[in-house]
Design a protein around this motif. Structure first.
Motif, mmCIF file in Angstrom:
data_model
loop_
_atom_site.group_PDB
_atom_site.id
_atom_site.type_symbol
_atom_site.label_atom_id
_atom_site.label_comp_id
_atom_site.label_asym_id
_atom_site.label_seq_id
_atom_site.Cartn_x
_atom_site.Cartn_y
_atom_site.Cartn_z
ATOM 1 N N MET A 1 52.262 44.541 39.712
ATOM 2 C CA MET A 1 51.611 43.805 38.628
ATOM 3 C C MET A 1 50.353 44.559 38.205
ATOM 4 S SD MET A 1 51.891 39.856 39.967
ATOM 5 C CE MET A 1 53.474 39.138 40.403
ATOM 6 N N ALA A 2 49.949 44.322 36.978
ATOM 7 C CA ALA A 2 48.750 44.985 36.466
ATOM 8 C C ALA A 2 47.507 44.344 37.062
ATOM 9 C CB ALA A 2 48.715 44.901 34.941
ATOM 10 N N PHE A 3 46.598 45.170 37.540
ATOM 11 C CA PHE A 3 45.353 44.684 38.102
ATOM 12 C C PHE A 3 44.366 44.362 36.988
ATOM 13 C CE2 PHE A 3 45.513 46.674 42.620
ATOM 14 C CZ PHE A 3 46.693 45.983 42.845
ATOM 15 N N GLU A 4 43.541 43.355 37.234
ATOM 16 C CA GLU A 4 42.452 43.039 36.320
ATOM 17 C C GLU A 4 41.298 44.016 36.541
ATOM 18 O OE1 GLU A 4 42.342 40.935 33.873
ATOM 19 O OE2 GLU A 4 44.371 40.170 34.244
ATOM 20 N N ASN B 1 44.607 51.036 44.103
ATOM 21 C CA ASN B 1 45.732 50.540 43.318
ATOM 22 C C ASN B 1 46.746 49.777 44.153
ATOM 23 O OD1 ASN B 1 44.762 51.702 40.923
ATOM 24 N ND2 ASN B 1 45.698 53.672 41.427
ATOM 25 N N ALA B 2 46.361 49.366 45.328
ATOM 26 C CA ALA B 2 47.267 48.610 46.201
ATOM 27 C C ALA B 2 46.458 47.615 47.013
ATOM 28 C CB ALA B 2 48.050 49.537 47.126
ATOM 29 N N VAL C 1 50.985 46.174 44.210
ATOM 30 C CA VAL C 1 50.600 47.484 43.694
ATOM 31 C C VAL C 1 50.363 47.366 42.196
ATOM 32 C CG1 VAL C 1 51.801 48.773 45.486
ATOM 33 C CG2 VAL C 1 53.034 48.117 43.433
ATOM 34 N N ASP C 2 49.485 48.216 41.716
ATOM 35 C CA ASP C 2 49.127 48.199 40.304
ATOM 36 C C ASP C 2 50.156 48.984 39.497
ATOM 37 O OD1 ASP C 2 47.797 47.807 37.974
ATOM 38 O OD2 ASP C 2 46.229 49.287 38.345
ATOM 39 N N GLU C 3 50.447 48.473 38.319
ATOM 40 C CA GLU C 3 51.355 49.184 37.430
ATOM 41 C C GLU C 3 50.586 50.249 36.663
ATOM 42 O OE1 GLU C 3 54.847 45.918 36.486
ATOM 43 O OE2 GLU C 3 53.367 46.411 34.937
ATOM 44 N N PRO C 4 51.100 51.466 36.586
ATOM 45 C CA PRO C 4 50.373 52.529 35.876
ATOM 46 C C PRO C 4 50.401 52.298 34.375
ATOM 47 C CG PRO C 4 52.519 53.312 36.594
ATOM 48 C CD PRO C 4 52.363 51.934 37.170
#
Length: 522
Positions: A393-396, A241-242, A345-348
């Protein structure tokens, strides 16, 4: 079959020709597209082959009757046959490598081979084996090795061995680690050869040395800093997630500084010398000199006056040492000039009251805390000009690597091919179009003409208008004793009449098709 025969006999010559042409066209289209679908897409068999090896491959494909395409230096064959062709060609020793190894020594005989011939063949075999080993790497496309073996001279003191390796890469240039690996590989295979005496030459970039890769020294440092930051981030946001990217800008030039500084305001007394001088002198009077003054008992002392002088002097000398600073600084390349760190980092995600998955943005305080941790881990120095950027940001979704296994029922004997499915779909579409818009209208129209309407008056004999076509009326058969006693259905009577007079019925139907009679009141 009887209905098809009756339908075919009821069609005219023009419609029969249309049906035959449509049928031939459908079968031809199906066979043509099915052949293309069975052949499949063309895929790469071999690429970047030498001219001789490529010619041998083409000859072998012609002998097998395999279709192929030559695109530049690459050979393409149907994808369904690529793997089997590679195995069968490999069993024949194809593609043959131009660099031959120790098999050169197999053809030497002990009777007609001199020591010079054997030495030349041995070094050729050694070069070929090294070239084969280098070509085993995925990064190398072509390789040639040259070893300069000195002649056997017993009285020559310096008898060094050198080597040169020429490589052609598949993409880009070789890194410093790969250049060193090639040097040590050749040096370890040749006795008396040191890695410093091996020259690695890139066919596109020229001579390769470890110094030609300015970024090679920074890569381990960047990887170390990235690993430090990732360990901290994954402990908080979880694995995967990072993402962290570190760019290290280093000093590439060397510098030598010699400095000598003298401070006149700072002095130290190291020695003091004091010198004092004293001088005293007297002078007698000016009386006459007589004989009595020369006698021992005479009166030597005159009664004249006496003069005296005294001289005294002192000197003080103090030696001082001036403060002096000498400094010599040598700065080698590799010092860090600036760091640039980018963190993503990914947003939960959470589930709302409706059961939908929504994003839960990270707070600015959390991002600031993560940024402080990353900066402390990598040694961020803002005074030096280091930059740290952190975003959430949200990951794809990650794309699965590889390909799924094809079902044996869906594609027996071959992997699932999208283009083959498209071709099969086109075949089915063409057959459907020809069947619906060509064959079906012809058959439907023929079927409609073959059906006779029921007579309006079931008791009267069937009268068919055929005078225009020169055909007489079709009279009902005479009632028999059995016919009077039973009630016959009108449709059954019509069928019996048609069966009894088939030729006249066909002529009436043809006359209706060719010259239909206008209806009354039309």
């Amino acid at each position: 079959m009887d209905s098809l025969g009756t339908l075919w006999s009821g069609l005219g010559k023009g419609r029969r020709a249309i049906v035959v042409a449509a049928t031939v066209l459908v079968f031809g289209a199906v066979l043509l597209l099915a052949r293309g679908a069975g052949q499949g897409d063309m895929t790469l068999l071999y690429g970047n082959l030498e001219d001789g090896a490529a010619g041998d491959i083409l000859t072998a494909l012609d002998q097998r009757g395999v279709p192929y395409e030559v695109r530049g230096t690459a050979i393409y064959v149907p994808s369904v046959r690529r793997d089997s062709l590679r195995l069968s060609l490999a069993s024949e020793g194809l593609p043959a490598n131009a660099a031959q190894g120790y098999e050169l020594l197999d053809g030497l005989s002990g009777f007609g081979t001199t020591s010079q011939m054997f030495d030349a063949a041995y070094w050729r075999a050694k070069e070929g084996e090294l070239a084969r080993t280098i070509l085993a790497s995925d990064h190398v496309r072509t390789a040639r090795v040259h070893i300069s073996s000195p002649a056997s001279r017993p009285f020559q003191r310096e008898n060094s061995v050198t080597a040169a390796v020429t490589v052609g890469t598949a993409s880009g240039r070789l890194s410093a680690a790969q250049v060193d690996a090639l040097r040590y590989l050749v040096a370890a295979a040749v006795s008396g050869l040191s890695p410093e005496d091996v020259s690695v030459i890139d066919a596109a970039g020229g001579l390769m040395t470890p110094d030609d890769d300015p970024g090679g020294a920074t890569q381990p440092r960047e990887q170390d800093l990235r690993a430090r930051a990732m360990r901290l981030l994954e402990a908080r946001v979880g694995p995967g997630n990072a993402m962290v990217e570190v760019s290290v800008e280093t000093v590439t030039e060397s510098e030598q500084i010699v400095e000598r500084r003298i401070d006149p305001d700072s002095r130290v007394a190291i020695s003091t010398e004091v010198e004092e001088r004293s001088n005293t002198s007297q002078d007698g009077g000016g009386d006459d000199v007589t004989v009595a003054s020369n006698l021992p008992t005479g009166d030597a002392d005159g009664a004249g006056g006496v003069s005296a002088s005294e001289d005294a002097s002192s000197r003080l000398v103090t030696n001082y040492e001036i403060s002096e600073t000498s400094r010599e600084v040598v700065r080698a390349p590799g010092a860090v000039r600036r760091l640039t760190i980018a963190v993503l980092v990914d947003e939960p995600t959470t589930t709302d009251d409706s059961g939908n998955t929504v994003l839960a943005p990270r707070s600015p305080d959390e991002l600031a805390a993560l940024g402080d941790l990353v900066g402390a881990a990598v040694g961020l120095d803002t005074a030096r000009g280091d930059i740290l950027t952190i975003r959430a940001m949200a990951f794809e979704p990650a794309v699965a690597l590889g390909t799924d296994a094809a079902d044996a029922i869906a594609a027996p004997g071959a992997p699932l091919d999208v283009m083959s499915l498209i071709r099969i779909g086109v075949v089915a579409l063409v057959a459907l179009i020809l069947g619906l818009f060509v064959v079906r209208p012809v058959l439907v129209s023929g079927r409609r003409t073959a059906q006779l309407p029921a007579p309006a008056d079931t008791t009267a004999p069937l009268q068919v208008a055929g005078a225009a076509a020169g055909v007489g009326a079709l009279a009902a058969p005479a009632d028999t004793a059995e016919g009077r006693s039973e009630v016959v259905d009108p449709v059954t009577r019509l069928r019996r009449m048609i069966d009894d007079r088939q030729d006249e019925t066909i002529q009436i139907l043809q006359s209706w098709i060719e010259e239909p009679q206008p209806r009354e009141g039309a």
